[in-house]
Write a protein that holds these residues in place. Structure first.
Motif, PDB file in Angstrom:
ATOM      1  N   LEU A  26       0.859  -1.176   0.000  1.00  0.00           N
ATOM      2  CA  LEU A  26       0.000   0.000   0.000  1.00  0.00           C
ATOM      3  C   LEU A  26       0.898   1.229   0.000  1.00  0.00           C
ATOM      4  N   ALA A  82      -2.785   0.466  -4.410  1.00  0.00           N
ATOM      5  CA  ALA A  82      -2.626  -0.940  -4.032  1.00  0.00           C
ATOM      6  C   ALA A  82      -1.794  -1.627  -5.097  1.00  0.00           C
ATOM      7  N   ILE A 113      -7.374  -4.846  -1.199  1.00  0.00           N
ATOM      8  CA  ILE A 113      -6.237  -5.581  -0.639  1.00  0.00           C
ATOM      9  C   ILE A 113      -6.363  -7.067  -0.952  1.00  0.00           C
TER      10      ILE A 113
END
Length: 218
Positions: A26, A82, A113
């Motif tokens: 991230l 991401a 995620i």
């Protein structure tokens, strides 16, 4: 102070343990004098990273690291990307969050995620076949608010399209944090998806309806 309760943290950790099979990074852009919601956004990311060894967080300064921000097309903050990881370096799937992913949009962040770290694309074969014919870049901006229960459906679908095609970039844009953009695109309600600056789609439409509105193929 933890943002998640112990019960919520345990539930999210269980989701990550089941879904994640490969590392995810991230990447966040903020600045020295953090913008509204920048600190809270960073804290959310750091807390989630603490729930899985497969999640790492990298924080960059929007001003000092302008070259990197430009490379990723980041023009506002807070911004979260991401990224996947591969033998040749990071993999940019075009999945973006502009504004704090809180409220209902916390779900969108969790789903991003799990998508990047698990690789399970929940798109129909017809959609995948149509994406394969895409020749020009496609930019989706999904305007949301944290209190909108329908917005995550639109964001997750847009992120799925970005993950499935290297020509698609999909942004979650928190409407109240970027009022100049909300005014520019006449965002009166959410979710509202802007396609390549010139087409808008109201609501969290089903996958076939969204695909029918995108400039792909005939």
């Amino acid at each position: 102070m933890a943002l998640l309760t112990e019960q919520d943290a345990a539930a999210v950790k269980e989701q990550f343990d089941e879904a994640l099979s490969q590392p995810i990074k991230l990447v966040m852009f903020t600045q020295e004098f953090e913008c509204s919601y920048c600190r809270e956004t960073r804290e959310i990311l750091e807390e989630l990273a603490g729930l899985s060894s497969l999640i790492t967080v990298e924080v960059y300064d929007f001003v000092e690291d302008k070259e990197l921000a430009d490379q990723y097309g980041v023009d506002k903050i807070p911004a979260v990307l991401a990224l996947g990881t591969g033998e040749d370096g990071d993999i940019d799937f075009g999945i973006r969050f502009f504004g704090i992913p809180s409220g209902y949009e916390f779900v969108s962040l969790l789903e991003a995620i799990k998508l990047v770290g698990g690789g399970d694309v929940e798109l129909s074969q017809a959609t995948l076949d149509k994406l394969a014919t895409l020749e020009e870049p496609l930019h989706l901006q999904v305007f949301v608010t944290p209190t909108c229960p329908y917005c995550p459906r639109a964001v997750v679908l847009a992120h799925q399209l970005a993950f499935a095609s290297p020509k698609v970039t999909a942004d979650m844009v928190e409407a109240t944090e970027f009022p100049h953009l909300s005014n520019k695109y006449n965002v009166m309600g959410v979710p509202r998806t802007i396609v390549n600056e010139d087409t808008h789609i109201e609501g969290a439409v089903p996958e076939p309806m969204l695909m029918a509105r995108l400039p792909i193929g005939d």
